[in-house]
Scaffold this motif. Structure first.
Motif, short mmCIF file in Angstrom:
data_model
loop_
_atom_site.label_atom_id
_atom_site.label_comp_id
_atom_site.label_asym_id
_atom_site.label_seq_id
_atom_site.Cartn_x
_atom_site.Cartn_y
_atom_site.Cartn_z
N GLU A 1 -0.07 60.77 -25.35
CA GLU A 1 0.82 60.68 -26.51
C GLU A 1 2.13 61.36 -26.13
N ILE A 2 3.22 60.61 -26.25
CA ILE A 2 4.54 61.19 -26.04
C ILE A 2 5.22 61.29 -27.40
N THR A 3 6.01 62.35 -27.57
CA THR A 3 6.63 62.61 -28.86
C THR A 3 8.09 62.99 -28.67
N ALA A 4 8.87 62.81 -29.74
CA ALA A 4 10.27 63.21 -29.68
C ALA A 4 10.80 63.56 -31.06
N ASP A 5 11.75 64.46 -31.06
CA ASP A 5 12.61 64.70 -32.21
C ASP A 5 13.94 64.06 -31.81
N CYS A 6 14.16 62.86 -32.27
CA CYS A 6 15.34 62.09 -31.83
C CYS A 6 16.64 62.74 -32.26
N LYS A 7 16.62 63.52 -33.32
CA LYS A 7 17.84 64.18 -33.79
C LYS A 7 18.26 65.28 -32.80
N SER A 8 17.31 66.11 -32.39
CA SER A 8 17.63 67.21 -31.47
C SER A 8 17.64 66.77 -30.01
N GLY A 9 16.94 65.67 -29.70
CA GLY A 9 16.82 65.22 -28.32
C GLY A 9 15.65 65.82 -27.58
N LYS A 10 14.88 66.67 -28.24
CA LYS A 10 13.71 67.28 -27.60
C LYS A 10 12.57 66.27 -27.57
N PHE A 11 11.90 66.19 -26.41
CA PHE A 11 10.75 65.30 -26.31
C PHE A 11 9.77 65.82 -25.28
N ILE A 12 8.54 65.32 -25.37
CA ILE A 12 7.48 65.71 -24.44
C ILE A 12 7.02 64.46 -23.72
N ASN A 13 6.98 64.52 -22.40
CA ASN A 13 6.65 63.34 -21.59
C ASN A 13 5.15 63.24 -21.32
N GLY B 1 12.70 56.56 -33.48
CA GLY B 1 14.08 56.84 -33.85
C GLY B 1 14.25 57.97 -34.84
N THR B 2 13.15 58.64 -35.20
CA THR B 2 13.21 59.72 -36.19
C THR B 2 12.94 61.07 -35.53
N SER B 3 12.85 62.09 -36.37
CA SER B 3 12.53 63.43 -35.85
C SER B 3 11.04 63.59 -35.55
N HIS B 4 10.24 62.55 -35.83
CA HIS B 4 8.80 62.58 -35.56
C HIS B 4 8.36 61.30 -34.84
N ALA B 5 9.05 60.94 -33.78
CA ALA B 5 8.71 59.73 -33.02
C ALA B 5 7.47 59.98 -32.16
N TYR C 1 11.59 57.04 -15.02
CA TYR C 1 10.56 56.84 -16.03
C TYR C 1 10.74 57.77 -17.22
N THR C 2 11.36 58.93 -17.02
CA THR C 2 11.59 59.86 -18.13
C THR C 2 12.61 59.29 -19.12
N ILE C 3 13.69 58.70 -18.62
CA ILE C 3 14.66 58.10 -19.53
C ILE C 3 14.04 56.91 -20.27
N ASP C 4 13.17 56.16 -19.60
CA ASP C 4 12.49 55.05 -20.28
C ASP C 4 11.59 55.55 -21.41
N GLU C 5 10.94 56.69 -21.21
CA GLU C 5 10.12 57.27 -22.27
C GLU C 5 11.00 57.62 -23.47
N PHE C 6 12.14 58.26 -23.20
CA PHE C 6 13.04 58.62 -24.30
C PHE C 6 13.61 57.38 -24.99
N LYS C 7 13.95 56.36 -24.22
CA LYS C 7 14.46 55.11 -24.81
C LYS C 7 13.43 54.48 -25.73
N LEU C 8 12.17 54.55 -25.35
CA LEU C 8 11.11 53.98 -26.18
C LEU C 8 10.97 54.77 -27.48
N LEU C 9 11.06 56.08 -27.40
CA LEU C 9 10.92 56.94 -28.57
C LEU C 9 12.16 56.94 -29.46
N CYS C 10 13.33 56.93 -28.84
CA CYS C 10 14.60 57.12 -29.57
C CYS C 10 15.64 56.08 -29.14
#
Length: 150
Positions: free
Chosen positions: A83-95, A41-45, A136-145
């Motif tokens: 390892e999947i990562t996200a910046d939940c503030k900007s919405g950028k993530f790597i699958n 849920g952070t900028s370093h998920a 599966y991509t939205i599920d990855e983002f849901k898990l991160l953010c």
């Protein structure tokens, strides 16, 4: 009744919030095991996963229909970023495929998906089809953010 239970089971397995595994692809059994989560849920998920032998056996059994050592080895050699990562503030993530993605909030009315996600390397909006990888991509983002998808 059995169909209802199967649908409920599938929804439970697909929901990433309390998942011990998460899908990396659209085919049955394309899952990895979650090892560690941090900064959710952070900028370093970050979610760290492992592609286990058990994951491979389930894929071979459920998708291929036959568990063989060749199938298990082949599945274990699937090239993934574990390892999947996200910046939940900007919405950028790597699958799991290392693709740069951008979560852009709710889709406009009439869109085929609930949320708009763009694969930024190709500048392609995921259209909700199995081929686009939206599920599966939205599920990855849901898990991160999880706080971004209510």
């Amino acid at each position: 009744m059995r169909y209802v239970l199967l649908v409920i089971s599938a929804l439970f397995l697909a929901f990433p919030a309390n998942a011990k595994t998460i899908f990396y692809g659209a085919r049955v059994g394309m899952k990895v095991t979650i090892v560690k989560k941090s900064g959710i849920g952070t900028s370093h998920a970050v979610v760290l996963t492992k592609h286990t032998r058990q994951n491979a056996i389930e894929f071979c059994r459920d998708y291929v229909g036959k568990v063989t050592e060749d199938c298990i080895v082949s599945e274990m050699n699937t090239p993934l970023h574990l390892e999947i990562t996200a910046d939940c503030k900007s919405g950028k993530f790597i699958n799991f495929y290392g693709a740069n993605m951008l979560f852009q909030g709710r889709s406009p009315e009439g869109s085929p998906t609930e949320y708009k996600i763009t694969a930024t390397d190709e500048n392609v909006v995921l259209d909700g089809s199995g081929a686009s990888g939206y599920g599966y991509t939205i599920d990855e983002f849901k898990l991160l953010c999880p706080n971004r998808v209510k």
